[in-house]
Design an enzyme around this catalytic site. Structure first.
Site, PDB file in Angstrom:
ATOM      1  N   CYS B  13       0.858  -1.179   0.000  1.00 58.94           N
ATOM      2  CA  CYS B  13       0.000   0.000   0.000  1.00 58.94           C
ATOM      3  C   CYS B  13       0.891   1.225   0.000  1.00 58.94           C
ATOM      4  O   CYS B  13       2.092   1.128  -0.181  1.00 58.94           O
ATOM      5  CB  CYS B  13      -0.971   0.005   1.182  1.00 58.94           C
ATOM      6  SG  CYS B  13      -0.252   0.470   2.758  1.00 58.94           S
ATOM      7  N   GLY B  14       0.335   2.383   0.221  1.00 57.71           N
ATOM      8  CA  GLY B  14       1.115   3.609   0.162  1.00 57.71           C
ATOM      9  C   GLY B  14       2.167   3.725   1.247  1.00 57.71           C
ATOM     10  O   GLY B  14       3.230   4.286   1.050  1.00 57.71           O
TER      11      GLY B  14
END
Lengths: 468, 98
Positions: B13-14
């Site tokens: 994810c980020g």
């Protein structure tokens, strides 16, 4: 009411976040319908996470304090506000007295706004409630008034929903995320800035045709996306500037410089790991909250509010952040009057720029310009808010080393949103909070009156999107 | 049941913190229920390419670069709760066919 809150605050101050937060989380999880065993394990996990975060922040502060003081001595450059990163900011926020109450407060604000049809966003991103608690904890550090802090957090929660609704169509179409909106207070504040930047650039011949190739950037600058390497390199450079002249000969210098490099590389890896434990502990409560909210919002056309982390993989977001990392480091050195030394939150720059992509049509050059403006402004905001930030950290029970520097973080210490909250409350007290509330209310009102125009301004496609 | 090695899943994810932790914990719990032994590792979107080599499957909440030569599932189902079972079945299928 005041007496109860004051009593709670003193109980909290005595027991500290590592004890109080698990107890509160356990109770909330039960209320929201989580199973007792799972709730208990989650609660203890959160206490453990705080112990871990405290250990790593201790390492970070000790290392950076020493090298920052050495740099001041060697160069005379005053950079004594250290960027401890959003993991620290989140821990400070959740560890504050406001943090104890932020989950029910934000859920209630969301339910009220949904029921009154003032928002279309169901914010299930419980983790990022810390942004609201962060604003609240700064207000408490400033005024000493817990009620102001709680009101501030509630208004911040409403502000996040307003930003989410405003940008929903833009985000959905650019990032191809149907039914999603982003109520995230690190990512949203840049949107108005991006709109202005875009308007200006569109009117400058030559400049308006510039774009950058995302593939080349990712290949050439990919190293700026690797936290360990980034931490090591920054540590080595800072170490060289600070310790090139320590007494004891070559090996003493070498030991100091390499030691700083490895310590900061360690922080870059370990700090996020510790916060992941905190996140793990919050899962049962965030899932219970999601189900609780979804049951009550059934049958409505709503957007589900998620973390902007889901946007970060887009090439435009990654590329503009990679370009901005070296620029941000440069800015921290050359901006006059800045006292912030950037470190842990260099990794958070993608979050700051991600939501400009729809407005700027993924044009990396324009995203970088919007980022430079936001960050440049941010250095001064952060310098101004550092004493409060530091005070909030101490109030949350984080142990600052003796003679330590002040602290900040890009998320959210660099952003204009907490600054406006803190300044207005500092100047006008509760009236300031009411002004902000009125502004958020006006924003929601104007948005609802002229929804299409607002959505297009935030980057939604000009032609009508299906449904509405 | 044959003796199967532990399957490695890279969850991206980020931040490698927020949404990926949620996804990783969910996958681990659900796959354990289905009798599949998995090990998850979390990474940031910017690190996917360098971390992808020694995993069996990549699950991401954010867009991933092309040319990874590994099965990739990009999904928000664990965050929104919508379509979670479908994705879990898909993961189970991929891991069992390996």
């Amino acid at each position: 009411m005041d007496a109860i809150l004051a009593g709670l605050k003193s109980l909290f101050d005595t027991l500290g976040a590592t004890v109080m937060l698990p107890i509160i989380i356990f109770i909330f999880a039960l209320i929201l319908g989580a199973k007792p065993g799972r709730a208990f394990r989650a609660a203890v996990t959160i206490g453990v996470a705080f112990v871990g975060i405290n250990l790593v922040i201790g390492l970070l502060w000790n290392t950076l304090t020493e090298v920052a003081q050495a740099i001041v001595k060697n160069t005379g450059i005053q950079r004594d506000v250290v960027d401890v990163g959003w993991p620290s900011a989140a821990a400070i926020a959740f560890g504050s007295v406001v943090g104890l109450w932020v989950i029910p407060i934000a859920l209630i604000v969301n339910i009220v706004l949904l029921v009154t049809r003032l928002t279309r966003t169901l914010n299930v991103d419980v983790w990022n409630f810390w942004h609201f608690a962060f604003i609240g904890s700064l207000i408490v550090a400033l005024t000493g008034n817990l009620v102001y802090g709680l009101i501030g957090a509630a208004v911040a929660a409403a502000l996040a929903l307003f930003f989410a609704d405003w940008t929903a169509k833009a985000v959905q179409s650019f990032y191809n995320l149907p039914g999603i909106s982003i109520p995230h207070l690190t990512s949203a504040p840049i949107v108005p800035i991006a709109i202005v930047v875009n308007w200006i650039i569109e009117r400058i011949p030559g400049i308006k045709d510039i774009d950058l190739n995302t593939d080349t950037i990712q290949k050439r600058l990919g190293v700026f996306g690797e936290p360990i390497v980034l931490g090591l390199v920054i540590g080595l450079v800072l170490g060289l500037i600070g310790f090139y002249n320590v007494t004891g000969g070559f090996f003493a210098v070498l030991g100091k410089v390499l030691g700083t490099g490895i310590s900061l590389a360690a922080v870059m890896l370990l700090l996020p790991r510790m916060v992941a434990i905190l996140m793990e502990g919050l899962i049962p409560i965030s899932e219970a909250a999601r189900e609780f909210m979804q049951k009550r919002a059934a049958g409505r056309e709503i957007s589900i509010g998620l973390d902007s982390a889901i946007l970060i993989g887009h090439p435009a977001a990654i590329s503009s952040a990679l370009v901005l990392v070296p620029i941000a480091i440069l800015l921290s050195v050359i901006l006059p009057g800045n006292r912030v030394i950037l470190f842990a939150d260099l990794a958070v720059i993608p979050f700051v720029v991600a939501m400009t992509a729809p407005v700027l049509r993924g044009n990396v050059f324009r995203m970088v310009i919007a980022g430079i403006i936001t960050l440049s402004l941010g250095f001064y905001i952060a310098t101004a808010m550092a004493p409060l930030f530091t005070q909030a950290a101490v109030a949350s029970g984080f142990a600052l080393p003796e003679g330590a520097v002040q602290i900040t973080s890009i998320a959210d210490g660099f952003l204009w949103t907490p600054y406006v909250f803190v300044q207005l409350t500092g100047l006008l007290g509760v009236v300031g909070l009411l002004i902000i509330l009125a502004l958020v209310g006006a924003g929601i009102f104007l948005f609802n009156r002229n929804q299409r125009a607002w959505e297009v301004a935030a980057g939604a496609p000009a032609e009508a999107v299906s449904g509405d | 049941m044959n003796q199967q090695r532990v399957k490695r899943i890279l969850v991206a994810c980020g931040t490698a913190i927020a949404t990926s932790t949620l996804v990783a914990v969910r996958i681990k719990e659900e796959m354990a229920k289905r009798g599949i032994n998995v090990e998850t590792r979390q990474c940031k979107a910017t690190e996917i390419t360098s971390q992808a080599q020694d995993v069996d499957l990549i699950v991401s909440t954010t867009p991933v670069p092309s040319g990874l030569n590994k099965p990739v599932i990009q999904t928000l189902a664990f965050l929104t709760g919508i379509g979670k079972e479908d994705v879990l079945n898909q993961i189970e299928k991929i891991l069992k066919e390996m």
